[in-house]
Design a protein around this motif. Sequence first.
Motif, PDB file in Angstrom:
ATOM      1  N   VAL A   1       0.864  -1.178   0.000  1.00 40.35           N
ATOM      2  CA  VAL A   1       0.000   0.000   0.000  1.00 40.35           C
ATOM      3  C   VAL A   1       0.905   1.235   0.000  1.00 40.35           C
ATOM      4  N   LYS A   2       0.789   2.038  -1.039  1.00 42.75           N
ATOM      5  CA  LYS A   2       1.698   3.165  -1.189  1.00 42.75           C
ATOM      6  C   LYS A   2       1.214   4.394  -0.434  1.00 42.75           C
ATOM      7  N   ASN A   3       2.177   5.229  -0.081  1.00 46.49           N
ATOM      8  CA  ASN A   3       1.915   6.429   0.705  1.00 46.49           C
ATOM      9  C   ASN A   3       1.332   7.521  -0.178  1.00 46.49           C
ATOM     10  N   PHE A   4       0.045   7.832   0.012  1.00 41.81           N
ATOM     11  CA  PHE A   4      -0.622   8.810  -0.843  1.00 41.81           C
ATOM     12  C   PHE A   4      -0.048  10.205  -0.663  1.00 41.81           C
ATOM     13  N   ILE A   5       0.580  10.488   0.484  1.00 39.36           N
ATOM     14  CA  ILE A   5       1.158  11.807   0.724  1.00 39.36           C
ATOM     15  C   ILE A   5       2.239  12.116  -0.293  1.00 39.36           C
ATOM     16  N   SER A   6       3.094  11.131  -0.596  1.00 44.64           N
ATOM     17  CA  SER A   6       4.227  11.366  -1.482  1.00 44.64           C
ATOM     18  C   SER A   6       3.806  11.603  -2.915  1.00 44.64           C
ATOM     19  N   SER A   7       2.534  11.286  -3.247  1.00 42.10           N
ATOM     20  CA  SER A   7       2.069  11.464  -4.613  1.00 42.10           C
ATOM     21  C   SER A   7       1.351  12.783  -4.817  1.00 42.10           C
ATOM     22  N   VAL A   8       1.108  13.506  -3.715  1.00 42.91           N
ATOM     23  CA  VAL A   8       0.420  14.784  -3.828  1.00 42.91           C
ATOM     24  C   VAL A   8       1.319  15.784  -4.532  1.00 42.91           C
ATOM     25  N   ASP A   9       0.763  16.546  -5.460  1.00 41.35           N
ATOM     26  CA  ASP A   9       1.522  17.535  -6.207  1.00 41.35           C
ATOM     27  C   ASP A   9       2.164  18.523  -5.269  1.00 41.35           C
ATOM     28  N   ASN A  10       3.505  18.628  -5.325  1.00 42.61           N
ATOM     29  CA  ASN A  10       4.207  19.510  -4.411  1.00 42.61           C
ATOM     30  C   ASN A  10       4.716  20.772  -5.101  1.00 42.61           C
ATOM     31  N   SER A  11       4.120  21.116  -6.203  1.00 45.17           N
ATOM     32  CA  SER A  11       4.520  22.347  -6.881  1.00 45.17           C
ATOM     33  C   SER A  11       4.132  23.548  -6.050  1.00 45.17           C
ATOM     34  N   ALA A  12       4.729  24.688  -6.367  1.00 47.80           N
ATOM     35  CA  ALA A  12       4.480  25.898  -5.592  1.00 47.80           C
ATOM     36  C   ALA A  12       3.020  26.280  -5.608  1.00 47.80           C
ATOM     37  N   SER A  13       2.331  25.986  -6.716  1.00 52.10           N
ATOM     38  CA  SER A  13       0.932  26.370  -6.826  1.00 52.10           C
ATOM     39  C   SER A  13       0.037  25.542  -5.934  1.00 52.10           C
ATOM     40  N   SER A  14       0.519  24.374  -5.482  1.00 54.29           N
ATOM     41  CA  SER A  14      -0.329  23.500  -4.684  1.00 54.29           C
ATOM     42  C   SER A  14      -0.274  23.830  -3.209  1.00 54.29           C
ATOM     43  N   VAL A  15       0.663  24.680  -2.799  1.00 55.31           N
ATOM     44  CA  VAL A  15       0.806  25.035  -1.402  1.00 55.31           C
ATOM     45  C   VAL A  15       0.519  26.513  -1.253  1.00 55.31           C
ATOM     46  N   ASP A  16      -0.425  26.846  -0.405  1.00 50.15           N
ATOM     47  CA  ASP A  16      -0.779  28.236  -0.183  1.00 50.15           C
ATOM     48  C   ASP A  16       0.413  29.013   0.358  1.00 50.15           C
ATOM     49  N   ASN A  17       0.628  30.228  -0.160  1.00 46.44           N
ATOM     50  CA  ASN A  17       1.782  31.014   0.250  1.00 46.44           C
ATOM     51  C   ASN A  17       1.792  31.277   1.738  1.00 46.44           C
ATOM     52  N   SER A  18       0.634  31.506   2.318  1.00 46.88           N
ATOM     53  CA  SER A  18       0.582  31.773   3.747  1.00 46.88           C
ATOM     54  C   SER A  18       1.027  30.556   4.536  1.00 46.88           C
ATOM     55  N   GLU A  19       0.667  29.348   4.039  1.00 46.93           N
ATOM     56  CA  GLU A  19       1.097  28.135   4.729  1.00 46.93           C
ATOM     57  C   GLU A  19       2.595  27.968   4.610  1.00 46.93           C
ATOM     58  N   THR A  20       3.145  28.272   3.421  1.00 50.29           N
ATOM     59  CA  THR A  20       4.585  28.167   3.236  1.00 50.29           C
ATOM     60  C   THR A  20       5.313  29.107   4.170  1.00 50.29           C
ATOM     61  N   GLY A  21       4.773  30.332   4.278  1.00 52.54           N
ATOM     62  CA  GLY A  21       5.396  31.300   5.162  1.00 52.54           C
ATOM     63  C   GLY A  21       5.346  30.833   6.601  1.00 52.54           C
ATOM     64  N   HIS A  22       4.207  30.277   6.995  1.00 56.54           N
ATOM     65  CA  HIS A  22       4.085  29.777   8.358  1.00 56.54           C
ATOM     66  C   HIS A  22       5.045  28.621   8.598  1.00 56.54           C
ATOM     67  N   PHE A  23       5.206  27.772   7.590  1.00 54.22           N
ATOM     68  CA  PHE A  23       6.112  26.636   7.723  1.00 54.22           C
ATOM     69  C   PHE A  23       7.544  27.121   7.960  1.00 54.22           C
ATOM     70  N   LYS A  24       8.002  28.131   7.173  1.00 52.48           N
ATOM     71  CA  LYS A  24       9.355  28.643   7.347  1.00 52.48           C
ATOM     72  C   LYS A  24       9.518  29.279   8.716  1.00 52.48           C
ATOM     73  N   LYS A  25       8.468  30.003   9.143  1.00 54.02           N
ATOM     74  CA  LYS A  25       8.516  30.628  10.445  1.00 54.02           C
ATOM     75  C   LYS A  25       8.636  29.585  11.540  1.00 54.02           C
ATOM     76  N   CYS A  26       7.844  28.489  11.405  1.00 54.55           N
ATOM     77  CA  CYS A  26       7.887  27.431  12.403  1.00 54.55           C
ATOM     78  C   CYS A  26       9.253  26.774  12.453  1.00 54.55           C
ATOM     79  N   GLN A  27       9.878  26.622  11.251  1.00 57.36           N
ATOM     80  CA  GLN A  27      11.196  25.999  11.222  1.00 57.36           C
ATOM     81  C   GLN A  27      12.201  26.821  12.015  1.00 57.36           C
TER      82      GLN A  27
END
Length: 300
Positions: free
Chosen positions: A110-136
């Motif tokens: 059974v394959k991991n569906f997470i790894s198949s999700v499109d990870n292009s910049a358009s698929s991730v909301d900019n605010s979430e990306t910003g929050h992710f960097k801040k959290c890091q």
Amino acid sequence: MFDYFYGAQAEQFSFYRVPKVLFTRDQFKDLSAESKTLYGIMLDKLDLSVRNNWTDEQGRVYIIYTIEQIMRDLNCGNKKAGQLLQELEEKGGLIERKRQGLGRPNLIFVKNFISSVDNSASSVDNSETGHFKKCQNDTSGSVLSTSPEVSKRHGINTNNNYTDLNNTYPILSGCDEEGMQERTQYEEYFRKSLSIDLLLQENPHEEETILGILDLIVDVLCSCRQTIRIAGDDKPAEVVKSRFMKLDHSHMEYILHCLHENTTKVRNMKQYLLATLYNAPATISPYYQAWVNNDFYGQN
């Protein structure tokens, strides 16, 4: 005739969990609802495989799920069961079958569906990306660096000793930068599956706690360790990850309630949260049942 649900009675049952992304992502739109349901059942069977150490020489977990079992579980015929398997394998790429021969059942990876999700910049909301960097930046060296302030605000014992939060149990040690892409995908997934935005609306004063717990969950799912310490025991990482993948919005509400109700001295908040998250899928039903019983008898 069936009765209605009252209060939180629905929480006492077990459910198969079908990932929301299978319904919201265009890449899965060609899969039938039946095949998505079958995939959810297969995800549930991974728990047994992990406990039985059913892995190949590369450490990949597999399940044994025969056509006959699928026919019974989905109440369908042989032809339909075969079509659903073919659909998951060829259209969705969500499973891979390996023949064993000599009349033995196929192994199903059974394959991991997470790894198949499109990870292009358009698929991730900019605010979430910003929050992710801040959290890091905020959490470097600590999985949950805001715990002391959060505890004071939300009624956790203020006498707790948090001096061991910064350098104990580095869950992500050993991972390289390539794992950061996977982390972004998991964060996006759990933001939706846990309904983080709704939790923040419902609990406006709990933002630091909620986002801290989200970071901790993602850290565990991205861990490269073989074992993860839960309540003093080193448990197989895959078992812990499997438990965490079952978390949903109701579990988060339950965990927030546990934090509020806790009156004991917590010496290691990170370990306390890990244990609470790990046990939530198993303890939430008895908790809600006791809550319902208390309300029922209180009213009478």
